[in-house]
Design a protein around this motif. Structure first.
Motif, PDB file in Angstrom:
ATOM      1  N   LYS A   1      42.839  39.636  54.088  1.00  0.00           N
ATOM      2  CA  LYS A   1      42.376  39.571  52.689  1.00  0.00           C
ATOM      3  C   LYS A   1      41.727  40.892  52.272  1.00  0.00           C
ATOM      4  CE  LYS A   1      41.754  34.607  52.865  1.00  0.00           C
ATOM      5  NZ  LYS A   1      40.822  33.508  53.039  1.00  0.00           N
TER       6      LYS A   1
ATOM      7  N   GLN B   1      42.230  43.804  53.710  1.00  0.00           N
ATOM      8  CA  GLN B   1      43.287  44.823  53.733  1.00  0.00           C
ATOM      9  C   GLN B   1      44.039  44.817  52.412  1.00  0.00           C
ATOM     10  OE1 GLN B   1      43.764  47.033  56.072  1.00  0.00           O
ATOM     11  NE2 GLN B   1      45.752  47.882  55.588  1.00  0.00           N
ATOM     12  N   LYS B   2      44.331  43.634  51.897  1.00  0.00           N
ATOM     13  CA  LYS B   2      45.037  43.507  50.607  1.00  0.00           C
ATOM     14  C   LYS B   2      44.198  44.126  49.488  1.00  0.00           C
ATOM     15  CE  LYS B   2      48.035  41.573  47.677  1.00  0.00           C
ATOM     16  NZ  LYS B   2      48.220  42.576  46.654  1.00  0.00           N
ATOM     17  N   LEU B   3      42.895  43.886  49.518  1.00  0.00           N
ATOM     18  CA  LEU B   3      42.020  44.481  48.501  1.00  0.00           C
ATOM     19  C   LEU B   3      42.023  46.008  48.596  1.00  0.00           C
ATOM     20  CD1 LEU B   3      38.967  42.042  48.636  1.00  0.00           C
ATOM     21  CD2 LEU B   3      40.647  42.261  46.797  1.00  0.00           C
TER      22      LEU B   3
ATOM     23  N   GLU C   1      44.495  47.873  49.738  1.00  0.00           N
ATOM     24  CA  GLU C   1      45.800  48.332  49.258  1.00  0.00           C
ATOM     25  C   GLU C   1      45.881  48.279  47.740  1.00  0.00           C
ATOM     26  OE1 GLU C   1      48.346  45.790  51.552  1.00  0.00           O
ATOM     27  OE2 GLU C   1      48.109  47.016  53.362  1.00  0.00           O
ATOM     28  N   ASP C   2      45.287  47.249  47.139  1.00  0.00           N
ATOM     29  CA  ASP C   2      45.246  47.170  45.671  1.00  0.00           C
ATOM     30  C   ASP C   2      44.408  48.307  45.090  1.00  0.00           C
ATOM     31  OD1 ASP C   2      46.806  44.898  45.814  1.00  0.00           O
ATOM     32  OD2 ASP C   2      45.135  43.508  45.468  1.00  0.00           O
ATOM     33  N   ARG C   3      43.289  48.593  45.739  1.00  0.00           N
ATOM     34  CA  ARG C   3      42.436  49.700  45.285  1.00  0.00           C
ATOM     35  C   ARG C   3      43.182  51.031  45.382  1.00  0.00           C
ATOM     36  NH1 ARG C   3      36.986  51.130  44.555  1.00  0.00           N
ATOM     37  NH2 ARG C   3      36.501  53.227  45.289  1.00  0.00           N
TER      38      ARG C   3
ATOM     39  N   LYS D   1      46.251  51.581  44.987  1.00  0.00           N
ATOM     40  CA  LYS D   1      47.228  51.691  43.896  1.00  0.00           C
ATOM     41  C   LYS D   1      46.576  52.123  42.587  1.00  0.00           C
ATOM     42  CE  LYS D   1      50.221  48.160  45.854  1.00  0.00           C
ATOM     43  NZ  LYS D   1      50.629  46.752  45.766  1.00  0.00           N
ATOM     44  N   SER D   2      45.298  51.778  42.415  1.00  0.00           N
ATOM     45  CA  SER D   2      44.641  52.052  41.137  1.00  0.00           C
ATOM     46  C   SER D   2      43.696  53.254  41.163  1.00  0.00           C
ATOM     47  CB  SER D   2      43.867  50.808  40.687  1.00  0.00           C
ATOM     48  OG  SER D   2      42.843  50.509  41.610  1.00  0.00           O
ATOM     49  N   HIS D   3      43.550  53.919  42.314  1.00  0.00           N
ATOM     50  CA  HIS D   3      42.667  55.081  42.434  1.00  0.00           C
ATOM     51  C   HIS D   3      43.417  56.249  43.053  1.00  0.00           C
ATOM     52  CE1 HIS D   3      39.681  51.895  42.021  1.00  0.00           C
ATOM     53  NE2 HIS D   3      38.768  52.815  41.783  1.00  0.00           N
TER      54      HIS D   3
ATOM     55  N   TRP E   1      41.371  55.892  47.546  1.00  0.00           N
ATOM     56  CA  TRP E   1      40.655  54.631  47.716  1.00  0.00           C
ATOM     57  C   TRP E   1      39.341  54.831  48.462  1.00  0.00           C
ATOM     58  CZ3 TRP E   1      39.669  53.128  52.709  1.00  0.00           C
ATOM     59  CH2 TRP E   1      40.436  53.714  53.714  1.00  0.00           C
TER      60      TRP E   1
END
Length: 157
Positions: free
Chosen positions: A96, A98-100, A102-104, A106-108, A111
């Protein structure tokens, strides 16, 4: 810098330029320097560089175990391995988080940068000399000849 100042700088009005002081006439060059940065063109390709990847969870867990091994005894290491295994289980807390990450990513742009700045630079409030210089933080060793110097150097590594 305020919008009004930028508007004044970018204006081609001769009247404004004629009424400017010598210091104000240098402002366009200073703004250009500020926007370009102190390194000039050095960072102009920064956005084209690849982003810092998020390492795979399993790789991070294995590196953690490798790093912690010399610091704990066998009993503590066995317990730590159990905690790491539980954390890394499928659909567990590790996945969970790790997914957060990876999402971060993508948006920064990076990270890690914001956290690294806070933890490594801004959050560290100890004296740099005492806490980062191995000559000061390690106890004094008696160095009487070349062989004792080599032994001390080996211990430090």
């Amino acid at each position: 810098m305020s919008f009004r100042l930028l508007k004044m700088i970018s204006s081609n009005s001769k009247r404004r330029v004629r009424n400017m002081t010598a210091g104000q006439k240098q402002l366009p060059a200073l703004v250009s320097y500020h926007l370009q940065g102190p390194m000039g063109d050095m960072l102009k390709h920064q956005s084209s560089l690849p982003k810092l990847p998020v390492p795979p969870l399993n790789q991070s867990l294995q590196k953690y175990l490798k790093a912690i091994r010399p610091l704990v005894n066998d009993k503590e290491f066995k317990r730590t391995c159990g905690v790491v295994e539980e954390f890394g289980k499928r659909n567990g807390a590790g996945e969970k988080l790790q997914k957060l990450l990876e999402d971060r990513a993508k948006s920064h742009d990076s990270w890690l940068k914001e956290w690294w700045d806070c933890v490594a630079y801004l959050g560290f409030r100890e004296s740099v000399v005492i806490n980062s210089n191995p000559c000061i933080t390690h106890p004094k060793y008696p160095i009487v000849d070349e062989s004792s110097f080599i032994n001390v150097a080996n211990q430090a590594c």
